[in-house]
Design a protein around this motif. Structure first.
Motif, short mmCIF file in Angstrom:
data_model
loop_
_atom_site.label_atom_id
_atom_site.label_comp_id
_atom_site.label_asym_id
_atom_site.label_seq_id
_atom_site.Cartn_x
_atom_site.Cartn_y
_atom_site.Cartn_z
N TRP A 9 2.24 6.83 13.89
CA TRP A 9 3.41 6.19 14.49
C TRP A 9 4.12 5.38 13.41
CZ3 TRP A 9 0.96 3.67 19.51
CH2 TRP A 9 0.63 4.70 20.42
N VAL A 10 5.43 5.39 13.45
CA VAL A 10 6.21 4.54 12.54
C VAL A 10 7.05 3.59 13.38
CG1 VAL A 10 6.23 6.22 10.67
CG2 VAL A 10 8.07 6.25 12.36
N ALA A 11 7.29 2.41 12.86
CA ALA A 11 7.94 1.37 13.65
C ALA A 11 8.97 0.60 12.83
CB ALA A 11 6.90 0.40 14.22
N ASP A 12 9.93 0.04 13.53
CA ASP A 12 10.95 -0.77 12.86
C ASP A 12 11.69 -1.61 13.88
OD1 ASP A 12 12.30 -1.77 10.70
OD2 ASP A 12 13.70 -0.10 10.51
N ILE A 13 12.43 -2.59 13.37
CA ILE A 13 13.29 -3.45 14.20
C ILE A 13 14.73 -3.27 13.73
CG2 ILE A 13 13.84 -5.82 14.89
CD1 ILE A 13 10.95 -6.56 14.21
N THR A 14 15.64 -3.16 14.66
CA THR A 14 17.05 -3.14 14.33
C THR A 14 17.79 -4.08 15.26
OG1 THR A 14 18.94 -1.72 13.77
CG2 THR A 14 17.75 -1.21 15.82
N TYR A 15 19.10 -4.21 15.08
CA TYR A 15 19.88 -5.19 15.80
C TYR A 15 21.15 -4.54 16.34
CZ TYR A 15 22.14 -4.93 11.28
OH TYR A 15 22.73 -4.44 10.15
N VAL A 16 21.63 -5.09 17.46
CA VAL A 16 22.85 -4.59 18.09
C VAL A 16 23.69 -5.80 18.47
CG1 VAL A 16 23.79 -3.37 20.10
CG2 VAL A 16 21.69 -2.54 18.99
N TRP A 17 24.96 -5.76 18.13
CA TRP A 17 25.85 -6.86 18.46
C TRP A 17 26.44 -6.67 19.85
CZ3 TRP A 17 26.86 -11.64 17.54
CH2 TRP A 17 28.07 -12.20 17.96
N THR A 18 26.41 -7.73 20.65
CA THR A 18 27.08 -7.74 21.95
C THR A 18 27.98 -8.97 21.98
OG1 THR A 18 25.59 -9.16 23.26
CG2 THR A 18 24.89 -6.87 22.89
N LEU A 19 28.86 -9.02 22.97
CA LEU A 19 29.75 -10.17 23.09
C LEU A 19 29.01 -11.43 23.53
CD1 LEU A 19 33.01 -8.59 24.55
CD2 LEU A 19 32.32 -8.92 22.17
N GLU A 20 27.74 -11.28 23.92
CA GLU A 20 26.89 -12.43 24.22
C GLU A 20 26.10 -12.88 22.99
OE1 GLU A 20 25.73 -12.26 28.96
OE2 GLU A 20 24.35 -11.40 27.48
N GLY A 21 26.08 -12.05 21.96
CA GLY A 21 25.28 -12.36 20.78
C GLY A 21 24.39 -11.18 20.41
N TRP A 22 23.44 -11.42 19.51
CA TRP A 22 22.59 -10.35 19.01
C TRP A 22 21.57 -9.89 20.03
CZ3 TRP A 22 24.15 -7.95 14.88
CH2 TRP A 22 24.88 -8.63 13.90
N LEU A 23 21.29 -8.60 20.01
CA LEU A 23 20.19 -8.00 20.76
C LEU A 23 19.33 -7.27 19.73
CD1 LEU A 23 18.86 -7.19 23.51
CD2 LEU A 23 20.24 -5.09 23.36
N TYR A 24 18.02 -7.46 19.82
CA TYR A 24 17.11 -6.85 18.85
C TYR A 24 16.28 -5.76 19.54
CZ TYR A 24 18.53 -10.84 16.15
OH TYR A 24 19.30 -11.77 15.48
N LEU A 25 16.10 -4.67 18.83
CA LEU A 25 15.38 -3.51 19.35
C LEU A 25 14.22 -3.16 18.42
CD1 LEU A 25 15.07 -0.84 21.06
CD2 LEU A 25 16.75 0.18 19.49
N ALA A 26 13.02 -3.12 18.97
CA ALA A 26 11.85 -2.67 18.24
C ALA A 26 11.45 -1.30 18.78
CB ALA A 26 10.69 -3.65 18.40
N VAL A 27 11.27 -0.33 17.89
CA VAL A 27 10.90 1.02 18.32
C VAL A 27 9.63 1.47 17.63
CG1 VAL A 27 13.26 1.72 18.85
CG2 VAL A 27 12.35 2.12 16.55
N ILE A 28 8.92 2.38 18.30
CA ILE A 28 7.76 3.06 17.74
C ILE A 28 7.99 4.55 17.93
CG2 ILE A 28 5.26 3.41 17.86
CD1 ILE A 28 5.01 0.59 18.99
N ILE A 29 7.89 5.31 16.86
CA ILE A 29 8.21 6.73 16.87
C ILE A 29 6.99 7.54 16.46
CG2 ILE A 29 9.69 8.53 15.85
CD1 ILE A 29 11.71 6.23 15.26
N ASP A 30 6.70 8.59 17.21
CA ASP A 30 5.62 9.50 16.85
C ASP A 30 6.12 10.42 15.73
OD1 ASP A 30 4.09 12.19 17.05
OD2 ASP A 30 2.85 10.78 18.18
#
Length: 243
Positions: free
Chosen positions: A78-99
């Motif tokens: 499994w590989v994993a990472d964190i990325t970010y998404v901008w919304t009008l409320e502020g940042w949203l962070y996404l952590a994913v795990i990929i097979d």
């Protein structure tokens, strides 16, 4: 282009007729006059935010994966990472795990912070319906503080998972996870303006589970979809065992 509520923006019949009527009475028409009737918003300048904090005192795991991105069965890497998404409320962070075998996103989590709970929740989501293969499971990530933290490393050990981390400054060591983030941004996030984090969460979750895992074809797995690729693998394995 997508609207602020995450829906695809299309020129309605009414909007099209309005443009034609206005054009016949004016020498010039501006985009700002048309877009309110079409539900279209201009694309904003992309924001940047660093998600890897490698300036910490936690121990760093060896790069066990060593850029070996070819895997012969599910739940072996499994590989994993964190990325970010901008919304009008502020940042949203996404952590994913990929097979790595099927390129399927097997776990993810979203929050308005990058604390350790974010990656813990993604791991719990993955372990809720997957388990290490009989050959074991390698978990590869960057060397960020969330992944290097003692409690996270202990959670991996408790699940029978071997930890692997990229070398410092070598983003290609985690190329598959980085590629997923790029695809997400290019194909959906950068085409969308999210009014709220809640809207972003719903839209991203649907994009991952419905589109990416089940509809989007990947050249790496023979232009199959991740779910179909895994189903084909298990069907082939069952056929061999029955023979």
């Amino acid at each position: 282009m997508k609207t602020a509520d995450g829906k695809t923006a299309k020129l309605s019949d009414y909007a099209g007729k309005w443009v034609v009527l206005e054009w016949t009475n004016k020498d010039e028409i501006t985009l700002s006059q048309v877009t309110p009737f079409c539900g279209i918003y201009g694309r904003r300048k992309r924001k940047f935010r660093n998600t890897t904090d490698s300036n910490h005192k936690h121990p760093v795991a060896d790069n066990v994966l060593a850029r070996n991105f070819t895997v012969d069965k599910p739940d072996k890497v499994w590989v994993a990472d964190i990325t970010y998404v901008w919304t009008l409320e502020g940042w949203l962070y996404l952590a994913v795990i990929i097979d790595l075998f099927s390129r399927r996103v097997v776990g993810w989590s979203m929050a308005d912070h990058m604390r350790a709970e974010l990656v813990h929740d993604a791991l719990r989501a993955a372990l809720g319906h997957r388990e290490p293969s009989e050959d074991g499971l390698i978990f590869h990530s960057d060397r960020g503080s969330q992944y290097a933290a003692n409690d996270y490393r202990e959670a991996l050990r408790a699940a029978g998972i071997e930890c692997s981390m990229s070398r410092k400054g070598e983003c290609w060591d985690n190329a598959v996870a980085e590629s997923f983030n790029s695809t997400l941004k290019t194909e959906m996030v950068h085409r969308t303006i999210f009014l709220s984090r809640a809207t972003a969460k719903t839209t991203i979750a649907e994009w991952i589970e419905v589109f990416y895992n089940r509809q989007r074809r990947h050249s790496t797995i023979g232009y199959s979809t991740p779910v179909a690729f895994e189903e084909s693998f298990y069907a082939g394995t069952a056929a061999k065992q029955a023979a």
